[in-house]
Scaffold this active site. Sequence first.
Site, PDB file in Angstrom:
ATOM      1  N   GLY A 135       0.839  -1.210   0.000  1.00 22.73           N
ATOM      2  CA  GLY A 135       0.000   0.000   0.000  1.00 22.73           C
ATOM      3  C   GLY A 135       0.865   1.247   0.000  1.00 22.73           C
ATOM      4  CB  SER A 188       0.346   0.212  -4.418  1.00 30.13           C
ATOM      5  OG  SER A 188       0.285   0.709  -5.727  1.00 30.13           O
ATOM      6  CE1 TYR A 243      -9.960  -0.236   7.280  1.00 30.14           C
ATOM      7  CE2 TYR A 243     -10.659   0.618   9.408  1.00 30.14           C
ATOM      8  CZ  TYR A 243      -9.736   0.580   8.380  1.00 30.14           C
ATOM      9  OH  TYR A 243      -8.592   1.331   8.464  1.00 30.14           O
ATOM     10  CB  ALA A 259     -14.204  -8.375  11.213  1.00 29.59           C
ATOM     11  CB  ILE A 301      -4.291   9.367   9.452  1.00 29.15           C
ATOM     12  CG1 ILE A 301      -3.962   8.548  10.720  1.00 29.15           C
ATOM     13  CG2 ILE A 301      -3.041  10.021   8.860  1.00 29.15           C
ATOM     14  CD1 ILE A 301      -3.403   9.325  11.885  1.00 29.15           C
TER      15      ILE A 301
HETATM   16  P1  NDP Z   1      -5.198   4.974   1.038  1.00 29.17           P
HETATM   17  O1  NDP Z   1      -6.563   4.578   0.580  1.00 29.17           O
HETATM   18  O2  NDP Z   1      -4.775   6.388   0.908  1.00 29.17           O
HETATM   19  O3  NDP Z   1      -4.095   4.040   0.293  1.00 29.17           O
HETATM   20  C1  NDP Z   1      -4.211   2.654   0.341  1.00 29.17           C
HETATM   21  C2  NDP Z   1      -3.034   2.012  -0.337  1.00 29.17           C
HETATM   22  O4  NDP Z   1      -3.229   0.578  -0.262  1.00 29.17           O
HETATM   23  C3  NDP Z   1      -2.933   2.357  -1.809  1.00 29.17           C
HETATM   24  O5  NDP Z   1      -1.574   2.516  -2.176  1.00 29.17           O
HETATM   25  C4  NDP Z   1      -3.518   1.128  -2.505  1.00 29.17           C
HETATM   26  O6  NDP Z   1      -2.978   0.833  -3.771  1.00 29.17           O
HETATM   27  C5  NDP Z   1      -3.089   0.041  -1.552  1.00 29.17           C
HETATM   28  N1  NDP Z   1      -3.913  -1.161  -1.714  1.00 29.17           N
HETATM   29  C6  NDP Z   1      -5.234  -1.285  -1.509  1.00 29.17           C
HETATM   30  N2  NDP Z   1      -5.625  -2.535  -1.796  1.00 29.17           N
HETATM   31  C7  NDP Z   1      -4.514  -3.211  -2.161  1.00 29.17           C
HETATM   32  C8  NDP Z   1      -4.265  -4.544  -2.579  1.00 29.17           C
HETATM   33  N3  NDP Z   1      -5.247  -5.443  -2.659  1.00 29.17           N
HETATM   34  N4  NDP Z   1      -3.003  -4.890  -2.908  1.00 29.17           N
HETATM   35  C9  NDP Z   1      -2.000  -3.993  -2.834  1.00 29.17           C
HETATM   36  N5  NDP Z   1      -2.163  -2.722  -2.446  1.00 29.17           N
HETATM   37  C10 NDP Z   1      -3.416  -2.338  -2.124  1.00 29.17           C
HETATM   38  O7  NDP Z   1      -5.102   4.466   2.544  1.00 29.17           O
HETATM   39  P2  NDP Z   1      -4.445   5.138   3.852  1.00 29.17           P
HETATM   40  O8  NDP Z   1      -3.093   5.634   3.549  1.00 29.17           O
HETATM   41  O9  NDP Z   1      -5.445   6.060   4.438  1.00 29.17           O
HETATM   42  O10 NDP Z   1      -4.378   3.874   4.820  1.00 29.17           O
HETATM   43  C11 NDP Z   1      -3.247   3.036   4.859  1.00 29.17           C
HETATM   44  C12 NDP Z   1      -3.475   1.985   5.945  1.00 29.17           C
HETATM   45  O11 NDP Z   1      -3.731   2.628   7.187  1.00 29.17           O
HETATM   46  C13 NDP Z   1      -4.678   1.086   5.675  1.00 29.17           C
HETATM   47  O12 NDP Z   1      -4.403  -0.228   6.100  1.00 29.17           O
HETATM   48  C14 NDP Z   1      -5.751   1.687   6.529  1.00 29.17           C
HETATM   49  O13 NDP Z   1      -6.737   0.743   6.888  1.00 29.17           O
HETATM   50  C15 NDP Z   1      -4.948   2.157   7.728  1.00 29.17           C
HETATM   51  N6  NDP Z   1      -5.603   3.212   8.484  1.00 29.17           N
HETATM   52  C16 NDP Z   1      -5.876   4.432   7.926  1.00 29.17           C
HETATM   53  C17 NDP Z   1      -6.489   5.426   8.674  1.00 29.17           C
HETATM   54  C18 NDP Z   1      -6.786   6.776   8.135  1.00 29.17           C
HETATM   55  O14 NDP Z   1      -7.377   7.579   8.880  1.00 29.17           O
HETATM   56  N7  NDP Z   1      -6.415   7.127   6.910  1.00 29.17           N
HETATM   57  C19 NDP Z   1      -6.915   5.169  10.054  1.00 29.17           C
HETATM   58  C20 NDP Z   1      -6.585   3.853  10.544  1.00 29.17           C
HETATM   59  C21 NDP Z   1      -5.955   2.931   9.769  1.00 29.17           C
HETATM   60  P3  NDP Z   1      -3.162   1.813  -5.057  1.00 29.17           P
HETATM   61  O15 NDP Z   1      -2.505   3.099  -4.698  1.00 29.17           O
HETATM   62  O16 NDP Z   1      -2.426   1.092  -6.142  1.00 29.17           O
HETATM   63  O17 NDP Z   1      -4.633   1.919  -5.269  1.00 29.17           O
END
Ligand code: NDP
Length: 248
Positions: free
Chosen positions: A13, A37, A156, A158, A189
């Site tokens: 990610g 990603s 989410y 779970a 965030i």
């Molecule tokens: P974003 O939606 O901004 O980015 C998510 C990233 O994950 C992207 O780069 C996306 O790829 C990648 N991704 C999603 N699905 C897959 C997959 N199947 N295989 C590979 N890569 C994948 O998310 P955030 O930066 O906000 O969140 C990052 C992490 O932090 C997550 O796990 C989220 O649950 C957790 N989190 C976030 C919070 C928040 O407030 N933002 C709060 C609590 C937890 P691509 O760019 O190619 O689409």
Amino acid sequence: MSLFANKVAVVTGGGRGIGQEIARALAAEGAKVAVVSRSAPSCGKAAEEINAIFPGSATAYAVDVADHAAVQELAKKIGDELGAVNILINNAGVTRDGLLMRMKEEDWDTVLDTNLKGAFNTVKAFMRPLMKAEDPRIINIASVIGLIGNAGQTNYSASKAGLIGFTKAVARELAGRSVTCNAVAPGFITTDMTEDLPQAVKDAVIAKIPLATFGEIKDIAATVVFLASPAARYITGQVIAVDGGMTM
Ligand code: NDP
């Protein structure tokens, strides 16, 4: 000397948001970083931006972490191209929110497959090199929602509660090989994931945060850098909430 000189890190990610900032922060400390990603343009752009500041530090890999076979191949490719991995950051995550009453099976499956099975896939794929590496670290990006739950996010919640249990079990299994495994639980965030929330929802969330503001991606990256560093060698199986005091 940089904290992560001669070390290889994998950040899933890493294309945007928190993951991209974690990748940038590890590169800033000298790590060679695999930016993974789902889409090639996303991780390609992120790696390019990191290389513009820290030349040659980032390599992009477009892989769906939910695809077990593809992650096995990814581990081989990264091993061949960057060397043995020291630091694995499971950050890839998605939301498919909706009340349980209306949630479709595919919304449940997509979230569990990405957020939880994705971490199973990567840990399985990278555990052998990690067991032989210097200062080996696994850091899973969970969420406060995995600790306290949230209406409209049963899938989410779970997935993230599962990721926390997985973190503790992996920490126990791999402790004998000095691999530490911890989770970071971000609160709210500012990223693409939270940007689309209606202002009324944002205001209601902020009312529950003692520090009265959303966190920034650098707050999560700084915690990850610490957990990945030699200074954190005696910390394993822990969940560190970075949430402005929301869950204290
Ligand atoms: P974003 O939606 O901004 O980015 C998510 C990233 O994950 C992207 O780069 C996306 O790829 C990648 N991704 C999603 N699905 C897959 C997959 N199947 N295989 C590979 N890569 C994948 O998310 P955030 O930066 O906000 O969140 C990052 C992490 O932090 C997550 O796990 C989220 O649950 C957790 N989190 C976030 C919070 C928040 O407030 N933002 C709060 C609590 C937890 P691509 O760019 O190619 O689409």
